[in-house]
Write a protein that holds these residues in place. Structure first.
Motif, PDB file in Angstrom:
ATOM      1  N   PRO A 252       0.792  -1.241   0.000  1.00 53.59           N
ATOM      2  CA  PRO A 252       0.000   0.000   0.000  1.00 53.59           C
ATOM      3  C   PRO A 252       0.820   1.284   0.000  1.00 53.59           C
ATOM      4  O   PRO A 252       0.277   2.358  -0.284  1.00 53.59           O
ATOM      5  CB  PRO A 252      -0.823  -0.124   1.300  1.00 53.59           C
ATOM      6  N   PHE A 253       2.116   1.216   0.297  1.00 57.35           N
ATOM      7  CA  PHE A 253       2.941   2.423   0.270  1.00 57.35           C
ATOM      8  C   PHE A 253       3.094   2.976  -1.154  1.00 57.35           C
ATOM      9  O   PHE A 253       3.437   4.143  -1.330  1.00 57.35           O
ATOM     10  CB  PHE A 253       4.324   2.155   0.871  1.00 57.35           C
ATOM     11  N   GLY A 254       2.870   2.147  -2.172  1.00 56.87           N
ATOM     12  CA  GLY A 254       2.917   2.632  -3.541  1.00 56.87           C
ATOM     13  C   GLY A 254       4.248   2.365  -4.224  1.00 56.87           C
ATOM     14  O   GLY A 254       5.285   2.182  -3.580  1.00 56.87           O
ATOM     15  N   ILE A 255       4.203   2.354  -5.559  1.00 56.87           N
ATOM     16  CA  ILE A 255       5.368   1.972  -6.355  1.00 56.87           C
ATOM     17  C   ILE A 255       6.518   2.951  -6.173  1.00 56.87           C
ATOM     18  O   ILE A 255       7.678   2.552  -6.078  1.00 56.87           O
ATOM     19  CB  ILE A 255       4.966   1.874  -7.844  1.00 56.87           C
ATOM     20  N   THR A 256       6.217   4.243  -6.141  1.00 50.23           N
ATOM     21  CA  THR A 256       7.300   5.225  -6.043  1.00 50.23           C
ATOM     22  C   THR A 256       8.120   5.023  -4.782  1.00 50.23           C
ATOM     23  O   THR A 256       9.362   4.984  -4.825  1.00 50.23           O
ATOM     24  CB  THR A 256       6.725   6.653  -6.085  1.00 50.23           C
ATOM     25  N   ASP A 328       5.220  -3.873 -17.039  1.00 49.04           N
ATOM     26  CA  ASP A 328       5.371  -2.731 -16.126  1.00 49.04           C
ATOM     27  C   ASP A 328       5.575  -1.410 -16.858  1.00 49.04           C
ATOM     28  O   ASP A 328       5.887  -0.389 -16.233  1.00 49.04           O
ATOM     29  CB  ASP A 328       6.563  -2.964 -15.189  1.00 49.04           C
ATOM     30  N   LEU A 329       5.388  -1.427 -18.162  1.00 52.49           N
ATOM     31  CA  LEU A 329       5.639  -0.225 -18.953  1.00 52.49           C
ATOM     32  C   LEU A 329       4.754   0.933 -18.506  1.00 52.49           C
ATOM     33  O   LEU A 329       5.173   2.095 -18.521  1.00 52.49           O
ATOM     34  CB  LEU A 329       5.400  -0.521 -20.436  1.00 52.49           C
ATOM     35  N   GLY A 330       3.527   0.646 -18.103  1.00 50.90           N
ATOM     36  CA  GLY A 330       2.626   1.708 -17.678  1.00 50.90           C
ATOM     37  C   GLY A 330       3.081   2.420 -16.423  1.00 50.90           C
ATOM     38  O   GLY A 330       2.764   3.592 -16.213  1.00 50.90           O
ATOM     39  N   ALA A 331       3.825   1.724 -15.568  1.00 48.79           N
ATOM     40  CA  ALA A 331       4.311   2.345 -14.346  1.00 48.79           C
ATOM     41  C   ALA A 331       5.566   3.163 -14.591  1.00 48.79           C
ATOM     42  O   ALA A 331       5.895   4.059 -13.805  1.00 48.79           O
ATOM     43  CB  ALA A 331       4.590   1.274 -13.288  1.00 48.79           C
ATOM     44  N   SER A 424       0.823   7.889  -7.285  1.00 50.98           N
ATOM     45  CA  SER A 424       1.772   8.959  -7.631  1.00 50.98           C
ATOM     46  C   SER A 424       1.057  10.088  -8.347  1.00 50.98           C
ATOM     47  O   SER A 424       0.196   9.852  -9.200  1.00 50.98           O
ATOM     48  CB  SER A 424       2.897   8.420  -8.518  1.00 50.98           C
ATOM     49  N   ARG A 425       1.407  11.327  -8.003  1.00 48.79           N
ATOM     50  CA  ARG A 425       0.872  12.493  -8.692  1.00 48.79           C
ATOM     51  C   ARG A 425       1.700  12.855  -9.924  1.00 48.79           C
ATOM     52  O   ARG A 425       1.280  13.663 -10.741  1.00 48.79           O
ATOM     53  CB  ARG A 425       0.840  13.687  -7.731  1.00 48.79           C
TER      54      ARG A 425
END
Length: 818
Positions: A252-256, A328-331, A424-425
């Motif tokens: 839940p912390f996110g990919i970034t 994972d290209l979209g990320a 991510s923003r």
């Protein structure tokens, strides 16, 4: 304060006079413009320009340069290469079954070198990454891309308007491309085959999501056996499961945040592989560099025949994880992945495999645990710690890929709409899906307990990967023909080369099906069946809902001529059209906000249709409310709102009258914008009020809000007395025009309805299977649809989830047969 329901026009004259006097100071000289704007209003069709799809509404591929590109490349290192980067832990042990000869060692190394070069660097990094669908990757993105350039899939009417169709004309395509596209568009069998291949690729990657974490973590923990051979299997399994649970708990912390944290670990791990490779190459047998010649790869296969062919199932583990580069290209982005792979990950891995081969050349028994046995003296424990950390990170690549692919298949209605959290923003494609995360965790822990070592897991894992790469090769070839418009004489030989590699590895991998790979295929087939079942059910649902797609003019008609002799003051009396019974529609106090899921400018919200049919009544002010989600963090306030009127038929059936006190409001919002709040009614009221002023004057300035507030302050005079008249001392220029009188009339009515009550009306569509003759086809269809309806009922959003006052929510139920 008690307010009478019906008031004379004189009651609103003080408001109009006050408004007109103030306004005349600011818009002197624009009276003629205002009159022209008024005349330009076309009453026989709905003005829906503001509701139409605009370029900013469509998803666009993000591109980055400079520092942001380097930062994204750094992040991609922490996510994507953990999987393919930990392959040196087990490739040689999965390839050999006994101490290898020098020639066999050179042959295996040559196969590894050229597999990484051809399959990853050339095929994926330079070709496949270019076949993105507006920045999205994966096999399903290829299918989605093809569907935008060829008519091969039916789309949800609500989503269809948000898809950018870019179909080339026949004259722009070569003969082979024309025939290929023609076959795809004419043949239902071909379309279904493409459907199946697209979702099967997604299912295989999701199966990867269950196997990869177990494979990577087990491979790292088993390294402890080098120094503690007596360690029990239960300890290894238990430790691996504990590490995996922690991994999923931090998602839940996110990919970034995760990528920024994991990147140093992967970078250190890859640098260790490179450093150890250089050390072993210098210390042991540097002659293994001969393996760069493809001759040794061919000689290995010729010499070992069947055994050499079977060993390719271990070699392919060297490039497992390459599918994550695309998925994972979209990320991340194409340039970020190419930069991080070609300049860093690829050279480090090559040095690692070459160094291991150099050590094994002097000590053939080291193949059983190739990484830990080849670690330089004094570096075991640091490398063990980094290896375990890298193995945990390795799972992140496929977990992220699962999140990316689920968002793709939901867009094309192959999976229920479940909660997606954008993390991510800056990088819009980075998402987290809670339910998928927890299901993956449970599946991975079970698999780790069942498959007790990396060899067994490798059998299941390799089949999954090579099938994905094979599907990708075939679909990219079609993309090259009809999207990139590459001549067939160039596409065919390139496709044959890659298909030959894929087919050779695939033929070897399928021999492992009885030894554990059956699990991968079974899981993928179950997931594929689920995706296709949901899609079939949605298509049946769209057909059933098609009868409710028509404009308000087909549902409602005006019943009287304008009031007195004025064409600016309109009647509020309405009736249903003859097709719907022709009954008069009663008015209910307050503002009714009807949630419109479709957002189609020329249609009527389904919930409003059934509300009128059941109650023959409508609110004083009616709002058709639609949310249009955009793939960006937030939408600027000046671009967020769009308001328009609705039009109805006259007694003669012609569509040429404004539907009184009825508005369409569409709100564009990003994934960080919260729109449905407790104050939603007030927000929509403000938008309608501003719209009425703009409509009357054609322009709006910063002072308009003050003028509208001035009207609002005078409303008590309107409501408290019907005897108030314009003061006789008022100058003639201060007297209200008919336009201002009409505006004040509408503003007063809007204010009265809003203060009376605000009601949110949502629809609850129940579906049931249409009865038919009990033939085998009907029984099969009914069974599939019953499963679909069960899934639909258990995954749909509940009305309680709306973030509005529950006492103001009305749910209107209706039944559709499929």
């Amino acid at each position: 304060m008690a307010r009478p329901r019906n008031q004379s026009d004189d009651a609103i004259r003080p408001v109009a006079s006050h408004f007109y006097t103030l306004r005349s100071r600011e818009v002197a000289g624009v009276g003629s413009i205002r009159a022209q704007n008024s005349r330009r209003r076309v009453r026989n069709e709905e003005d829906t320009e503001s509701l139409k799809i605009q370029d900013r509404d469509l998803k666009r591929k993000q591109t980055f340069t400079g520092i942001k590109l380097l930062w994204l490349a750094y992040q991609s290192t922490g996510v994507i290469y953990g999987d393919i980067g930990t392959s040196p832990l087990y490739v040689y042990s999965s390839t050999f079954t006994d101490d290898p000869s020098y020639d066999d060692l050179l042959g295996a190394l040559s196969l590894i070198i050229w597999s990484l070069t051809i399959m990853v660097s050339i095929k994926y990094c330079l070709i496949v990454l270019s076949a993105d669908d507006e920045g999205e990757g994966g096999t399903f993105a290829l299918f989605s891309l093809l569907s935008r350039y060829a008519n091969i899939v039916r789309r949800d009417p609500r989503e269809e308007q948000l898809v950018k169709i870019e179909r080339h004309t026949a004259s722009d395509l070569g003969r082979s491309a024309q025939k290929t596209r023609g076959l795809m568009e004419r043949s239902r069998t071909t379309q279904w085959l493409l459907n199946i291949l697209g979702v099967f690729g997604v299912a295989l990657v999701m199966s990867d999501g269950v196997l990869t974490p177990a494979q990577s973590v087990l491979g790292a923990i088993q390294g402890i056996e080098v120094v503690h051979p007596t360690i029990s299997q239960s300890t290894i399994i238990g430790s691996s499961c504990g590490i995996l649970v922690i991994l999923f708990l931090v998602q839940p912390f996110g990919i970034t945040k995760l990528a920024s944290t994991f990147a140093p670990i992967v970078i250190i791990w890859l640098l260790l592989n490179a450093a150890f490779g250089i050390y072993n190459l210098a210390r042991h047998d540097s002659s293994v560099l001969k393996a760069f010649s493809p001759y040794f790869a061919g000689a290995y296969l010729v010499r070992n025949k069947t055994d050499g062919w079977k060993s390719l199932g271990g070699i392919l583990l060297a490039f497992t994880g390459c599918e994550a580069l695309f998925a994972d290209l979209g990320a991340f982005t194409q340039r970020a992945i190419q930069l991080s792979w070609l300049t860093f990950a690829f050279p480090c891995l090559l040095l690692g495999y070459i160094g291991q081969a150099a050590y094994i050349s002097d000590d053939p028994s080291a193949w059983s645990n190739p990484f830990y046995n080849t670690v330089p003296p004094g570096c075991f424990w640091p490398s063990l710690i980094i290896a375990i950390l890298a193995a945990v990170v390795a799972s992140q690549a496929i977990i992220t890929a699962v999140f990316q692919l689920l968002t793709q298949i939901m867009k094309l209605s192959y999976f229920p709409q479940i909660k997606v959290v954008h993390t991510s923003r800056i990088f819009y494609g980075q998402v987290y899906i809670p339910i998928a995360n927890w299901l993956l965790m449970v599946g991975t822990v079970i698999v780790t307990g069942v498959y007790t070592n990396t060899t067994n897991l490798g059998h299941a894992y390799g089949v999954c990967v090579i099938l994905v790469t094979m599907l990708t090769t075939c679909m990219v070839a079609i993309v090259a023909l009809i999207v990139w418009r590459v001549p067939a004489y160039l596409v065919l030989p390139v496709w044959l080369i890659f298909a030959l590699f894929d087919g050779t590895f695939l033929s070897s991998a399928v021999t492992k099906v009885p030894e554990g790979a059956w699990f991968t295929l079974a899981l993928a087939m179950v997931l594929t069946s689920t995706f296709l079942l949901w899609r079939y059910g949605k298509e049946q649902q769209w057909r059933a809902e098609a009868s409710d797609r028509f404009p308000p003019s087909h549902l409602i008609q005006a019943t009287a001529t304008p009031v007195a002799d004025s064409t600016n003051i309109y009647t509020r009396k309405l009736k249903l059209s003859p097709a719907f019974g022709g009954k008069e529609i009663r008015r209910i106090e307050g503002m009714g906000i009807f949630f419109d899921k479709s957002g189609l400018p020329s249609s009527t919200p389904t919930v409003f249709i059934h509300f009128l049919q059941k109650f023959h009544a409508a609110n004083d002010v009616i709002v058709f409310f639609h949310l249009r989600p955009l793939q960006i963090p937030t939408v600027p306030p000046d671009e967020r709102y769009a308001v328009s009127r609705c039009y109805i038929g006259d007694d003669d059936g012609n569509s040429k009258r404004v539907m009184p006190d009825t508005y369409r409001i569409m709100i564009r919002h990003g994934y960080n914008d919260e729109v449905v709040t407790n104050d939603l009614g007030g927000l929509l009221y403000e938008q309608i009020r501003n719209f009425l002023v703009r409509e009357c004057f054609g322009i709006i300035s910063s002072a308009d809000a003050d003028l509208i507030n001035g009207v609002a302050k005078e409303r008590d005079l309107v409501y408290s007395s019907t005897e108030v008249t314009i003061p006789s001392s008022a100058p003639e220029s201060g007297r209200p025009s008919s336009e201002n009188l009409e505006l004040a009339h509408r503003l007063a009515g809007l204010q009265r309805a809003y203060e009376s009550q605000v009601v949110y009306v949502v629809g609850k569509e129940q579906m049931r299977v249409r009865k038919g003759k009990p033939t085998p086809g009907y029984i099969l269809r009914r069974g599939l649809l019953e499963i679909f309806l069960w899934l639909r009922e258990n995954t749909r959003t509940k009305v309680q989830a709306l973030n509005v006052p529950v006492e103001k929510v009305v749910e209107v139920g209706f039944v559709k047969e499929v």
